[in-house]
Design a protein around this motif. Structure first.
Motif, PDB file in Angstrom:
ATOM      1  N   VAL A   1       0.834  -1.203   0.000  1.00 37.33           N
ATOM      2  CA  VAL A   1       0.000   0.000   0.000  1.00 37.33           C
ATOM      3  C   VAL A   1       0.867   1.250   0.000  1.00 37.33           C
ATOM      4  O   VAL A   1       0.643   2.197  -0.779  1.00 37.33           O
ATOM      5  CB  VAL A   1      -0.946  -0.019   1.217  1.00 37.33           C
ATOM      6  CG1 VAL A   1      -1.693   1.311   1.326  1.00 37.33           C
ATOM      7  CG2 VAL A   1      -1.935  -1.168   1.101  1.00 37.33           C
ATOM      8  N   LEU A   2       1.877   1.286   0.850  1.00 36.17           N
ATOM      9  CA  LEU A   2       2.755   2.451   0.913  1.00 36.17           C
ATOM     10  C   LEU A   2       3.555   2.618  -0.375  1.00 36.17           C
ATOM     11  O   LEU A   2       3.803   3.749  -0.825  1.00 36.17           O
ATOM     12  CB  LEU A   2       3.689   2.332   2.111  1.00 36.17           C
ATOM     13  CG  LEU A   2       3.027   2.351   3.481  1.00 36.17           C
ATOM     14  CD1 LEU A   2       4.065   2.160   4.574  1.00 36.17           C
ATOM     15  CD2 LEU A   2       2.261   3.651   3.701  1.00 36.17           C
ATOM     16  N   ARG A   3       3.962   1.520  -0.984  1.00 35.85           N
ATOM     17  CA  ARG A   3       4.716   1.617  -2.232  1.00 35.85           C
ATOM     18  C   ARG A   3       3.860   2.197  -3.353  1.00 35.85           C
ATOM     19  O   ARG A   3       4.330   3.018  -4.157  1.00 35.85           O
ATOM     20  CB  ARG A   3       5.239   0.238  -2.634  1.00 35.85           C
ATOM     21  CG  ARG A   3       6.174   0.258  -3.834  1.00 35.85           C
ATOM     22  CD  ARG A   3       6.684  -1.123  -4.136  1.00 35.85           C
ATOM     23  NE  ARG A   3       5.605  -2.032  -4.493  1.00 35.85           N
ATOM     24  CZ  ARG A   3       5.781  -3.310  -4.793  1.00 35.85           C
ATOM     25  NH1 ARG A   3       6.999  -3.818  -4.721  1.00 35.85           N
ATOM     26  NH2 ARG A   3       4.760  -4.062  -5.122  1.00 35.85           N
ATOM     27  N   ASP A   4       2.588   1.799  -3.405  1.00 38.38           N
ATOM     28  CA  ASP A   4       1.690   2.370  -4.413  1.00 38.38           C
ATOM     29  C   ASP A   4       1.493   3.866  -4.193  1.00 38.38           C
ATOM     30  O   ASP A   4       1.429   4.641  -5.155  1.00 38.38           O
ATOM     31  CB  ASP A   4       0.342   1.652  -4.372  1.00 38.38           C
ATOM     32  CG  ASP A   4       0.437   0.219  -4.868  1.00 38.38           C
ATOM     33  OD1 ASP A   4       1.430  -0.099  -5.564  1.00 38.38           O
ATOM     34  OD2 ASP A   4      -0.461  -0.586  -4.560  1.00 38.38           O
ATOM     35  N   ARG A   5       1.397   4.262  -2.924  1.00 34.28           N
ATOM     36  CA  ARG A   5       1.272   5.692  -2.641  1.00 34.28           C
ATOM     37  C   ARG A   5       2.527   6.452  -3.063  1.00 34.28           C
ATOM     38  O   ARG A   5       2.443   7.570  -3.577  1.00 34.28           O
ATOM     39  CB  ARG A   5       1.024   5.898  -1.138  1.00 34.28           C
ATOM     40  CG  ARG A   5      -0.297   5.370  -0.625  1.00 34.28           C
ATOM     41  CD  ARG A   5      -1.458   6.204  -1.143  1.00 34.28           C
ATOM     42  NE  ARG A   5      -1.407   7.571  -0.680  1.00 34.28           N
ATOM     43  CZ  ARG A   5      -2.030   8.014   0.412  1.00 34.28           C
ATOM     44  NH1 ARG A   5      -2.751   7.178   1.146  1.00 34.28           N
ATOM     45  NH2 ARG A   5      -1.950   9.285   0.758  1.00 34.28           N
TER      46      ARG A   5
ATOM     47  N   ASP B   1       0.608  10.240   5.347  1.00 34.02           N
ATOM     48  CA  ASP B   1      -0.843  10.079   5.239  1.00 34.02           C
ATOM     49  C   ASP B   1      -1.207   8.603   5.056  1.00 34.02           C
ATOM     50  O   ASP B   1      -2.214   8.127   5.601  1.00 34.02           O
ATOM     51  CB  ASP B   1      -1.375  10.894   4.058  1.00 34.02           C
ATOM     52  CG  ASP B   1      -1.231  12.391   4.290  1.00 34.02           C
ATOM     53  OD1 ASP B   1      -1.097  12.797   5.464  1.00 34.02           O
ATOM     54  OD2 ASP B   1      -1.241  13.146   3.297  1.00 34.02           O
ATOM     55  N   GLY B   2      -0.397   7.874   4.273  1.00 34.17           N
ATOM     56  CA  GLY B   2      -0.667   6.452   4.081  1.00 34.17           C
ATOM     57  C   GLY B   2      -0.569   5.660   5.369  1.00 34.17           C
ATOM     58  O   GLY B   2      -1.382   4.772   5.621  1.00 34.17           O
TER      59      GLY B   2
ATOM     60  N   GLN C   1      -3.687   6.248   7.388  1.00 35.03           N
ATOM     61  CA  GLN C   1      -4.863   5.579   6.838  1.00 35.03           C
ATOM     62  C   GLN C   1      -4.805   4.064   6.984  1.00 35.03           C
ATOM     63  O   GLN C   1      -5.826   3.404   6.794  1.00 35.03           O
ATOM     64  CB  GLN C   1      -5.012   5.950   5.357  1.00 35.03           C
ATOM     65  CG  GLN C   1      -5.332   7.419   5.141  1.00 35.03           C
ATOM     66  CD  GLN C   1      -5.362   7.799   3.672  1.00 35.03           C
ATOM     67  OE1 GLN C   1      -5.247   6.948   2.796  1.00 35.03           O
ATOM     68  NE2 GLN C   1      -5.519   9.089   3.402  1.00 35.03           N
ATOM     69  N   LEU C   2      -3.643   3.506   7.295  1.00 34.90           N
ATOM     70  CA  LEU C   2      -3.567   2.063   7.529  1.00 34.90           C
ATOM     71  C   LEU C   2      -4.321   1.643   8.786  1.00 34.90           C
ATOM     72  O   LEU C   2      -4.688   0.475   8.924  1.00 34.90           O
ATOM     73  CB  LEU C   2      -2.103   1.620   7.626  1.00 34.90           C
ATOM     74  CG  LEU C   2      -1.288   1.634   6.335  1.00 34.90           C
ATOM     75  CD1 LEU C   2       0.148   1.217   6.617  1.00 34.90           C
ATOM     76  CD2 LEU C   2      -1.904   0.735   5.276  1.00 34.90           C
ATOM     77  N   GLY C   3      -4.496   2.564   9.711  1.00 29.24           N
ATOM     78  CA  GLY C   3      -5.247   2.262  10.924  1.00 29.24           C
ATOM     79  C   GLY C   3      -4.492   1.391  11.912  1.00 29.24           C
ATOM     80  O   GLY C   3      -5.114   0.624  12.657  1.00 29.24           O
TER      81      GLY C   3
END
Length: 220
Positions: free
Chosen positions: A150-154, A197-198, A201-203
């Motif tokens: 997820v972080l890599r896509d961001r 921000d990522g 948002q991962l929570g």
């Protein structure tokens, strides 16, 4: 779920093929982590079931106890004891405590005992990051590899980023990016904002520290 390397590096995404990293780079110090809650209580780490070690220990204890019980019952029935028990009793009676085999056996027993204690007292499941609890009876976790994806896509959405590697550990997320245009400080700032921000948002229950490094791709 096994994870031999807690900071496993994932494959690199490239916006253009054949890119290589150059010597210059820029890095931002990691942000500090902190505990976050949503009113559902403190989120603790997940504990591994330890089924394989428990099954092995149970089988060994069961086999040894059954064999010893059979031999004791045979002796009580006026039958000769097994040869291994006679040999063991003789060795225990004749060998000194400073004998090499006695010391080696004691070292193995201590090592096995410490290993079992370590398994019993540590949670395990290092690859699962606990998430914030919104309800007292609900627990959730996020795999570190999924968080890194997820972080890599961001990070790949940031202008100027040519390729990036993201590694997520239990306490820190590391991003190593290659930029082919724009100033490094600008790319690093945008990456720091996007990945920060990522992470929010991962929570996750504990905010991971963030380390961002950007370097220029080699000119061909």
């Amino acid at each position: 779920m096994n994870d031999d390397d807690p900071t496993r590096r994932l494959p690199t995404l490239d916006k253009s093929a054949g890119a290589t990293a150059g010597p210059s780079d820029a890095e931002r110090p990691p942000r500090e982590e902190r505990e976050e809650t949503d009113g559902g209580g403190r989120a603790r780490r997940f504990w591994a079931a330890r089924r394989v070690p428990a099954a092995l220990v149970a089988l060994v204890v069961l086999g040894a106890a059954g064999l010893l019980l059979y031999d004791v019952a045979a002796v009580r029935a006026d039958r000769p004891a097994m040869a291994w028990r006679k040999r063991l009793a003789e060795e225990l009676a004749t060998r000194h405590l400073d004998d090499v085999w006695v010391l080696a056996g004691a070292a193995v027993a201590v090592a096995l005992g410490l290993w079992l204690l370590l398994l019993a007292l540590t949670p395990g499941l290092r690859a699962v990051l606990p998430m914030r609890r919104s309800a007292p009876d609900v627990r959730s976790g996020l795999d570190r590899a999924a968080a890194a994806l997820v972080l890599r896509d961001r990070a790949m959405e940031v202008p100027g980023v040519q390729s990036v590697r993201v590694a997520v550990g239990r306490r820190k997320a590391k991003a190593r990016a290659v930029s082919h245009f724009r100033e490094l400080d600008e790319v690093r700032g945008d990456l720091d904002t996007a990945l920060g921000d990522g992470l929010r948002q991962l929570g996750l229950a504990r905010r991971l520290a963030l380390s961002v490094r950007v370097r220029r791709s080699a000119k061909r």
